[in-house]
Write a protein that holds these residues in place. Sequence first.
Motif, mmCIF file in Angstrom:
data_model
loop_
_atom_site.group_PDB
_atom_site.id
_atom_site.type_symbol
_atom_site.label_atom_id
_atom_site.label_comp_id
_atom_site.label_asym_id
_atom_site.label_seq_id
_atom_site.Cartn_x
_atom_site.Cartn_y
_atom_site.Cartn_z
ATOM 1 N N ARG A 97 -9.245 -55.921 -3.959
ATOM 2 C CA ARG A 97 -7.939 -55.268 -3.861
ATOM 3 C C ARG A 97 -8.085 -53.759 -3.761
ATOM 4 N NH1 ARG A 97 -3.475 -57.937 -7.778
ATOM 5 N NH2 ARG A 97 -2.254 -56.385 -6.651
ATOM 6 N N ASP A 98 -9.145 -53.209 -4.371
ATOM 7 C CA ASP A 98 -9.399 -51.771 -4.222
ATOM 8 C C ASP A 98 -9.764 -51.437 -2.779
ATOM 9 O OD1 ASP A 98 -8.936 -51.456 -6.925
ATOM 10 O OD2 ASP A 98 -11.064 -51.547 -7.463
ATOM 11 N N LEU B 239 -8.688 -53.017 -0.076
ATOM 12 C CA LEU B 239 -7.440 -53.021 0.677
ATOM 13 C C LEU B 239 -6.629 -51.760 0.401
ATOM 14 C CD1 LEU B 239 -6.327 -56.748 0.218
ATOM 15 C CD2 LEU B 239 -7.319 -55.705 2.267
ATOM 16 N N ASP B 240 -6.584 -51.343 -0.853
ATOM 17 C CA ASP B 240 -5.832 -50.145 -1.202
ATOM 18 C C ASP B 240 -6.383 -48.921 -0.475
ATOM 19 O OD1 ASP B 240 -4.266 -51.682 -2.854
ATOM 20 O OD2 ASP B 240 -5.293 -51.109 -4.701
ATOM 21 N N GLY C 140 -5.217 -48.558 2.943
ATOM 22 C CA GLY C 140 -3.784 -48.367 3.086
ATOM 23 C C GLY C 140 -3.017 -49.659 3.258
ATOM 24 N N VAL C 141 -3.622 -50.774 2.852
ATOM 25 C CA VAL C 141 -2.982 -52.078 2.970
ATOM 26 C C VAL C 141 -2.451 -52.482 1.595
ATOM 27 C CG1 VAL C 141 -3.308 -54.515 3.540
ATOM 28 C CG2 VAL C 141 -4.532 -52.758 4.839
ATOM 29 N N ASP C 142 -1.169 -52.787 1.523
ATOM 30 C CA ASP C 142 -0.587 -53.222 0.253
ATOM 31 C C ASP C 142 -1.201 -54.552 -0.167
ATOM 32 O OD1 ASP C 142 1.086 -51.032 0.148
ATOM 33 O OD2 ASP C 142 2.726 -52.052 1.194
ATOM 34 N N SER C 143 -1.728 -54.600 -1.373
ATOM 35 C CA SER C 143 -2.375 -55.822 -1.862
ATOM 36 C C SER C 143 -1.525 -56.473 -2.939
ATOM 37 C CB SER C 143 -3.775 -55.518 -2.404
ATOM 38 O OG SER C 143 -3.694 -54.707 -3.558
ATOM 39 N N THR C 144 -1.505 -57.791 -2.913
ATOM 40 C CA THR C 144 -0.794 -58.560 -3.924
ATOM 41 C C THR C 144 -1.632 -59.780 -4.282
ATOM 42 O OG1 THR C 144 0.423 -59.755 -2.206
ATOM 43 C CG2 THR C 144 1.509 -57.850 -3.204
ATOM 44 N N GLY D 264 -3.371 -59.143 1.666
ATOM 45 C CA GLY D 264 -3.195 -57.778 2.140
ATOM 46 C C GLY D 264 -2.002 -57.784 3.071
ATOM 47 N N GLY D 265 -0.899 -57.116 2.668
ATOM 48 C CA GLY D 265 0.344 -57.317 3.389
ATOM 49 C C GLY D 265 0.760 -58.765 3.187
ATOM 50 N N ASP D 266 0.944 -59.488 4.287
ATOM 51 C CA ASP D 266 1.258 -60.915 4.157
ATOM 52 C C ASP D 266 0.097 -61.791 4.596
ATOM 53 O OD1 ASP D 266 1.312 -60.423 6.846
ATOM 54 O OD2 ASP D 266 3.174 -61.474 7.259
#
Length: 233
Positions: free
Chosen positions: A83-84, A86-87, A90-94, A130-132
């Motif tokens: 997730r780091d 992706l961050d 600049g990609v929103d991670s969930t 990452g995103g969707d």
Amino acid sequence: MKSQWEALYVELRDGIRNRKYAPGQRLPTEHELSASHGVSRNTVRRAYLALSQDGLIRIVNGRGSYVMENGIVYEIDAVSRFRDVLDRLGVDSTSRVIQSAVEAAVGEVAERLELVEGNLVLRHTTVILGGDVPFILTTRYFPFDLIPDFENRLARMGAFTPLLREEGLGDLHRVSTTVGARMPRDDEAALLACPHNAPLLDVSALGRLSDGRAVEWQQAVMNSQLIRLSFSA
């Protein structure tokens, strides 16, 4: 002479390879391609299915077909987290919880976490997006007595590492990682929105606290079309 669906497949395939369609881009709908090319929607559907089977697109029911993203390099060391990565891009991670349960430790889980068989563990399965876009399906096991109200607090926080810090237990250090490859099961292909004929990276890893206690045993599958692993000393 190519059939209509094969000709459309080649046109779209070449467009993806030549970056006419960018990674992550939504492709025209079946209706739009049917109208613009003078072919039936079944012809478009067959071309899209072939592109999906080749790992070039992913088909999301009710939302459309998207060009597959690829090439994210996940550099693995003692403290790296996907997730780091992706961050930083600049990609929103969930993280989406698939299943969470408390159960008795047996077999490899007990061995890896250095527990007596029968001791309780928290089993926590999530998909990292990452995103969707789903990238990783992971099942992690933790000693249940590690943190008070563990299951509820992990669900609220959504991540294990900051929960360790909140509890004053320090950072998690990955001490071993094993990587293999295999074909996806049906449920894995569905959760990762990946083709059934594209291998997954099969990754297992053990995490310890700075005092040496084993606190996380992780078994993950990663979409090999989206992620490349790199190991640093």
